[in-house]
Enzyme design. Sequence first.
Site, PDB file in Angstrom:
ATOM      1  N   TYR A   1       0.788  -1.208  -0.029  1.00  0.00           N
ATOM      2  CA  TYR A   1       0.053  -0.154   0.042  1.00  0.00           C
ATOM      3  C   TYR A   1       0.737   1.394   0.003  1.00  0.00           C
ATOM      4  O   TYR A   1       0.632   2.378  -0.758  1.00  0.00           O
ATOM      5  CB  TYR A   1      -0.970   0.138   1.391  1.00  0.00           C
ATOM      6  CG  TYR A   1      -1.796   0.865   1.248  1.00  0.00           C
ATOM      7  CD1 TYR A   1      -3.046   1.025   0.734  1.00  0.00           C
ATOM      8  CD2 TYR A   1      -1.625   2.382   2.067  1.00  0.00           C
ATOM      9  CE1 TYR A   1      -4.048   2.058   0.985  1.00  0.00           C
ATOM     10  CE2 TYR A   1      -2.494   3.273   2.186  1.00  0.00           C
ATOM     11  CZ  TYR A   1      -3.780   3.522   1.528  1.00  0.00           C
ATOM     12  OH  TYR A   1      -4.600   4.299   1.419  1.00  0.00           O
TER      13      TYR A   1
ATOM     14  N   LYS B   1       1.061   4.158  -2.900  1.00  0.00           N
ATOM     15  CA  LYS B   1       0.772   5.666  -2.864  1.00  0.00           C
ATOM     16  C   LYS B   1       2.004   6.401  -2.982  1.00  0.00           C
ATOM     17  O   LYS B   1       2.041   7.365  -3.477  1.00  0.00           O
ATOM     18  CB  LYS B   1       0.295   5.691  -1.258  1.00  0.00           C
ATOM     19  CG  LYS B   1      -1.092   5.027  -1.146  1.00  0.00           C
ATOM     20  CD  LYS B   1      -2.115   5.596  -2.134  1.00  0.00           C
ATOM     21  CE  LYS B   1      -3.533   4.939  -1.557  1.00  0.00           C
ATOM     22  NZ  LYS B   1      -4.525   5.180  -2.597  1.00  0.00           N
TER      23      LYS B   1
HETATM   24  P1  NAD Z   1     -13.323   2.572   0.558  1.00  0.00           P
HETATM   25  O1  NAD Z   1     -12.929   1.043   0.670  1.00  0.00           O
HETATM   26  O2  NAD Z   1     -14.616   3.054   1.809  1.00  0.00           O
HETATM   27  O3  NAD Z   1     -13.826   3.025  -0.545  1.00  0.00           O
HETATM   28  C1  NAD Z   1     -13.214   2.453  -1.703  1.00  0.00           C
HETATM   29  C2  NAD Z   1     -14.033   2.405  -3.012  1.00  0.00           C
HETATM   30  O4  NAD Z   1     -13.185   2.105  -4.144  1.00  0.00           O
HETATM   31  C3  NAD Z   1     -15.053   0.930  -2.704  1.00  0.00           C
HETATM   32  O5  NAD Z   1     -16.309   1.507  -3.213  1.00  0.00           O
HETATM   33  C4  NAD Z   1     -14.674  -0.066  -3.712  1.00  0.00           C
HETATM   34  O6  NAD Z   1     -15.621  -1.022  -4.110  1.00  0.00           O
HETATM   35  C5  NAD Z   1     -13.957   0.793  -4.959  1.00  0.00           C
HETATM   36  N1  NAD Z   1     -12.682  -0.014  -5.354  1.00  0.00           N
HETATM   37  C6  NAD Z   1     -11.810  -0.768  -5.083  1.00  0.00           C
HETATM   38  N2  NAD Z   1     -11.236  -1.332  -5.874  1.00  0.00           N
HETATM   39  C7  NAD Z   1     -11.590  -0.979  -7.136  1.00  0.00           C
HETATM   40  C8  NAD Z   1     -11.334  -1.185  -8.330  1.00  0.00           C
HETATM   41  N3  NAD Z   1     -10.406  -1.918  -8.980  1.00  0.00           N
HETATM   42  N4  NAD Z   1     -12.042  -0.427  -9.558  1.00  0.00           N
HETATM   43  C9  NAD Z   1     -12.913   0.463  -9.026  1.00  0.00           C
HETATM   44  N5  NAD Z   1     -13.333   0.687  -7.831  1.00  0.00           N
HETATM   45  C10 NAD Z   1     -12.637   0.022  -6.797  1.00  0.00           C
HETATM   46  O7  NAD Z   1     -12.154   3.201   1.075  1.00  0.00           O
HETATM   47  P2  NAD Z   1     -11.800   4.841   1.314  1.00  0.00           P
HETATM   48  O8  NAD Z   1     -11.167   4.957   2.607  1.00  0.00           O
HETATM   49  O9  NAD Z   1     -13.003   5.799   0.810  1.00  0.00           O
HETATM   50  O10 NAD Z   1     -10.523   4.945   0.176  1.00  0.00           O
HETATM   51  C11 NAD Z   1     -10.750   5.936  -0.861  1.00  0.00           C
HETATM   52  C12 NAD Z   1      -9.201   6.268  -1.423  1.00  0.00           C
HETATM   53  O11 NAD Z   1      -8.576   6.932  -0.016  1.00  0.00           O
HETATM   54  C13 NAD Z   1      -8.160   5.134  -1.580  1.00  0.00           C
HETATM   55  O12 NAD Z   1      -7.384   5.361  -2.408  1.00  0.00           O
HETATM   56  C14 NAD Z   1      -7.464   5.027  -0.246  1.00  0.00           C
HETATM   57  O13 NAD Z   1      -6.116   4.214  -0.443  1.00  0.00           O
HETATM   58  C15 NAD Z   1      -7.342   6.538   0.188  1.00  0.00           C
HETATM   59  N6  NAD Z   1      -6.940   6.815   1.549  1.00  0.00           N
HETATM   60  C16 NAD Z   1      -7.847   6.239   2.420  1.00  0.00           C
HETATM   61  C17 NAD Z   1      -7.595   6.412   3.849  1.00  0.00           C
HETATM   62  C18 NAD Z   1      -8.052   6.095   4.940  1.00  0.00           C
HETATM   63  O14 NAD Z   1      -7.927   6.136   6.221  1.00  0.00           O
HETATM   64  N7  NAD Z   1      -9.451   5.603   4.828  1.00  0.00           N
HETATM   65  C19 NAD Z   1      -6.294   7.161   4.053  1.00  0.00           C
HETATM   66  C20 NAD Z   1      -5.554   7.662   3.081  1.00  0.00           C
HETATM   67  C21 NAD Z   1      -5.781   7.476   1.959  1.00  0.00           C
END
Ligand code: NAD
Length: 257
Positions: free
Chosen positions: A157, A161
Site C-alpha cells: 500500500y 501511494k
Molecule cells: P473505501 O473502501 O470506503 O472505498 C473505496 C471504494 O473503491 C469502494 O467502493 C470499492 O468498491 C472501490 N474499489 C476498490 N477497488 C476498485 C477497483 N479496482 N476499481 C474501481 N473501484 C474500486 O475506501 P476509502 O477509505 O474511501 O478510500 C478511498 C481512497 O482514499 C483510497 O485510494 C484509499 O487508499 C485512500 N486513503 C484512505 C485512507 C483511509 O484512512 N480511509 C487514508 C488515506 C488514503
Amino acid sequence: MRLAKKVALITGAGSGIGRESALLFAKEGAQVVVCDVNATGGQQTVDQIQAAGGTATFVQADVSQAAEAKAMIEAAESTYGQLNVLFNNAGIFHGGDNSVLDTEEDIWELTINVNLKGVFLGCKYGIPALQRAGGGSIINTASFVAVMGAATPQIAYTASKGGVLAMTREIAVEFARQNIRANSLCPGPVQTPLLDELMSDPARKHRRMVHIPPGRLAQATEIANAALFLASDESSYVNGATFLVDGGISAAYVTPE
Ligand code: NAD
C-alpha cells in the site's frame, strides 16, 4: 455553486471518501459520473445524489483494467458531453499487506494494480478528455503514508501511494500549459470501511491512534471538502501539490497526551 457546469468523474465513489465527494460535488452543481467496481455501492451513491436533486450516473468499472478505464471516460463524455474533473480515488488495502519480509507477491501485485496502475490508466484515458474540454483538474488519491514510514507496515500500500505521488507530480508538470492541473490528495487516517480492516487489530489500532495530534480519525466529509477545493477553480494555481489533509500527523514529533 462551486462546480457549476462541470462534469466530474470519481472512481471508488461507491463508498467512503469517493461517495462523500460525489455527494458534495453534485451539491455544488457538478454532473457526477460515479465509478466503482461495486455496482451496489455505486448505484446507492447515485440514488442519494438524485434524491437530493443532483445529477449523476453510475458506470461500473475496475480501474485496473484498461478497457474498463477507457470505457468509464467514454461514458462521461457521451453522457454529459465533456470531462472537467478527474478524481482517481479508488484504492484498496489488503489485510495481508504487512512487512516487506512477509507480504505475499500476489498481494503486492493486486495492490499495485488497483492503487497505482488504476491511477495511471485513469490519467492515460482521462487526460485526452480533459484536453478536449480545454483543460481541467486531476485529483489523485495518495495518502500520508506516501511521505512517512510506519513500524506497523503495509509495504505494498505504501509503495503504491508513493508511486501515485511521483506520477502525479510529473503529470502536473507535463500538462500545465494545457490548462490541466494535477494534485495528490493525501488523507490521514479516515473513518471508512478501508480503515476498518487496518484497525481491526487493537494493538495496531492503538499504535496508530497515538500518533494523530487531534486524537481522532478524519471523517470522509473532511477529505471531500479538500477534494472540492482541488476540483474547483478556487485552486487555479495549485498544481503538483502534495495536499496533506492529515490532522497534522506529518508535522508531529511528539503528540499531546
Ligand atoms: P473505501 O473502501 O470506503 O472505498 C473505496 C471504494 O473503491 C469502494 O467502493 C470499492 O468498491 C472501490 N474499489 C476498490 N477497488 C476498485 C477497483 N479496482 N476499481 C474501481 N473501484 C474500486 O475506501 P476509502 O477509505 O474511501 O478510500 C478511498 C481512497 O482514499 C483510497 O485510494 C484509499 O487508499 C485512500 N486513503 C484512505 C485512507 C483511509 O484512512 N480511509 C487514508 C488515506 C488514503
